[in-house]
Design a protein around this motif. Structure first.
Motif, short mmCIF file in Angstrom:
data_model
loop_
_atom_site.label_atom_id
_atom_site.label_comp_id
_atom_site.label_asym_id
_atom_site.label_seq_id
_atom_site.Cartn_x
_atom_site.Cartn_y
_atom_site.Cartn_z
N THR A 168 37.60 -76.79 47.17
CA THR A 168 38.78 -76.99 48.02
C THR A 168 39.51 -78.27 47.64
O THR A 168 40.75 -78.31 47.59
CB THR A 168 38.35 -77.03 49.50
N ALA A 169 38.75 -79.32 47.35
CA ALA A 169 39.35 -80.59 46.94
C ALA A 169 40.13 -80.43 45.64
O ALA A 169 41.29 -80.86 45.53
CB ALA A 169 38.27 -81.65 46.79
N LEU A 170 39.53 -79.82 44.64
CA LEU A 170 40.19 -79.66 43.35
C LEU A 170 41.43 -78.76 43.47
O LEU A 170 42.46 -79.01 42.84
CB LEU A 170 39.22 -79.07 42.33
N ASN A 171 41.32 -77.73 44.28
CA ASN A 171 42.45 -76.84 44.49
C ASN A 171 43.63 -77.59 45.09
O ASN A 171 44.78 -77.44 44.66
CB ASN A 171 42.02 -75.70 45.42
N ASP A 172 43.37 -78.42 46.09
CA ASP A 172 44.43 -79.19 46.73
C ASP A 172 45.02 -80.25 45.79
O ASP A 172 46.24 -80.37 45.65
CB ASP A 172 43.90 -79.87 47.99
N LEU A 173 44.15 -81.01 45.13
CA LEU A 173 44.62 -82.12 44.30
C LEU A 173 45.46 -81.64 43.12
O LEU A 173 46.43 -82.30 42.73
CB LEU A 173 43.42 -82.93 43.80
#
Length: 374
Positions: A130-135
């Motif tokens: 989720t973090a990588l997707n957002d960033l």
């Protein structure tokens, strides 16, 4: 926030944000996910919080607040060790899917009881995904994030899990269970307000830590695949005449098939009872699920069986093991105010066997799925 502070202390700069993904408990539908069947999990209040900052040099630095030692510095993803393989596997899965996420500094803080069958590994994977997707602004949908996380665990870590754990972590809603069709990946949020019907759900962590990657889980999956091939169907989800199927199967394949087919029916029946406002009647389905997991799928253990049996003696309306098995946790459906008596009965039973007292979590309610915090 503790994970952000640890991130700055370890890496010398602030993270770009923090993300949280929950663990899950499965109300019913066990070992059906990799058979293209039905499951009904909900997110628990515990999970994994991740602080992340992107890097431009391709290096990955991973820190866990629960692991001893400093960060693992990885220049090649396949050199990650231990817990770090779950996080590194997510970056690997993104790359395999054509998303150039590059390197990252990642700090991880989790409070899911490890080894309790509440999917701490899926929470870690989904939090990082989720973090990588957002960033990176990738726009990957929650169900596709769950599939990437599953691929990381299947193909990078080497654990042949189904999609349920990652999907629950990514997609669950507060106050609801998640009905997931593991073939179509169709989902539906099912309201789960047990308190409104004078009930509560408690989790009993047996303290028996399992290691599903040791081959037991893989053997059960192979049994199911072998049975499906013998029956000429894509998966055991497709068995419509159970009696006819059992008549041509033998041994473990016969038992595994009986469990999977009847467990799918139990999922649908339980949802029907919830929709009818009859949550007090779901206990019999929980009990039947446990017996099937114990006798047909053979993934229970003495500590789980004692937890279930003593919970029922203590007044629970239903109880069963939850998760992959061979240890971990049981759940018990308890009348409101009855958790103390159930807990006492379970603890006394454990004491009689000479076992350490289990951890008990009363009044567990459905929590929200993966989300950005800061």
């Amino acid at each position: 926030m503790r994970v952000a502070e640890a991130f700055q202390a370890a890496f010398g700069h602030e993270p770009e944000g923090t993300w949280h993904a929950p663990g899950r408990v499965n109300l019913i539908g066990e070992h059906t996910d990799y058979n293209n069947g039905f499951v009904l999990p909900f997110a628990v209040p515990w999970g994994v919080t991740t602080a992340v900052r992107r890097r431009t040099d391709g290096t990955v630095r991973l820190l866990s607040l629960q692991a001893s030692g400093g960060p693992q510095v990885i220049t090649e993803l396949d050199r990650a060790q231990g817990w770090a393989r779950y996080a590194a596997g997510v970056l690997w899965a993104f790359e395999r899917a054509g998303h150039a996420v590059g390197g990252a500094d990642i700090a991880i803080d989790g409070d899911v009881p490890q080894g309790a069958g509440l999917s701490s590994s899926a929470a870690l994977e989904v939090s990082v995904a989720t973090a990588l997707n957002d960033l990176h602004g990738l726009g990957v949908s929650p169900i596709d994030l769950a599939l990437l996380a599953q691929k990381a665990e299947n193909d990078f870590v080497g654990m042949p899990c189904g999609i349920m754990d990652q999907a629950a972590s990514a997609l669950c809603e507060e106050g609801h269970a998640l009905f997931l069709d593991c073939r179509s990946l169709g989902t539906r949020a099912v309201p789960l307000d047990l308190a409104a019907e004078g009930l509560e759900l408690m989790i009993i962590d047996t303290g028996v830590h399992h290691e599903l990657a040791d081959g037991q889980y893989a053997r059960r999956r192979a049994d199911c695949e072998g049975a499906a091939e013998r029956l000429g169907v894509e998966s055991l989800r497709d068995v419509t005449d159970l009696a006819a199927a059992l008549s041509v199967l033998e041994g473990d394949e016969r038992k595994r098939t009986q469990h999977v087919v009847t467990e799918n029916h139990r999922v649908e029946a339980l949802i029907g009872l919830l929709r009818a406002g009859a949550a007090r009647e779901i206990g019999a389905l929980l009990n039947a699920s446990h017996l099937s997991l114990r006798d047909q799928f053979e993934v229970s253990c003495p500590e789980l069986d004692v937890a279930v049996e003593s919970a029922l003696r203590g007044g629970a309306r239903g109880a069963r093991m939850t998760g992959g098995g061979f240890g971990g946790s049981a759940i018990a459906l308890v009348p409101a105010g009855g958790a103390g008596r159930v807990r006492q009965e379970v603890e006394q039973a454990y004491e009689r066997h000479g076992w350490a007292a289990p951890r008990v979590f009363p009044e567990v309610t459905p929590a929200p799925g993966a989300r950005r915090l800061t």
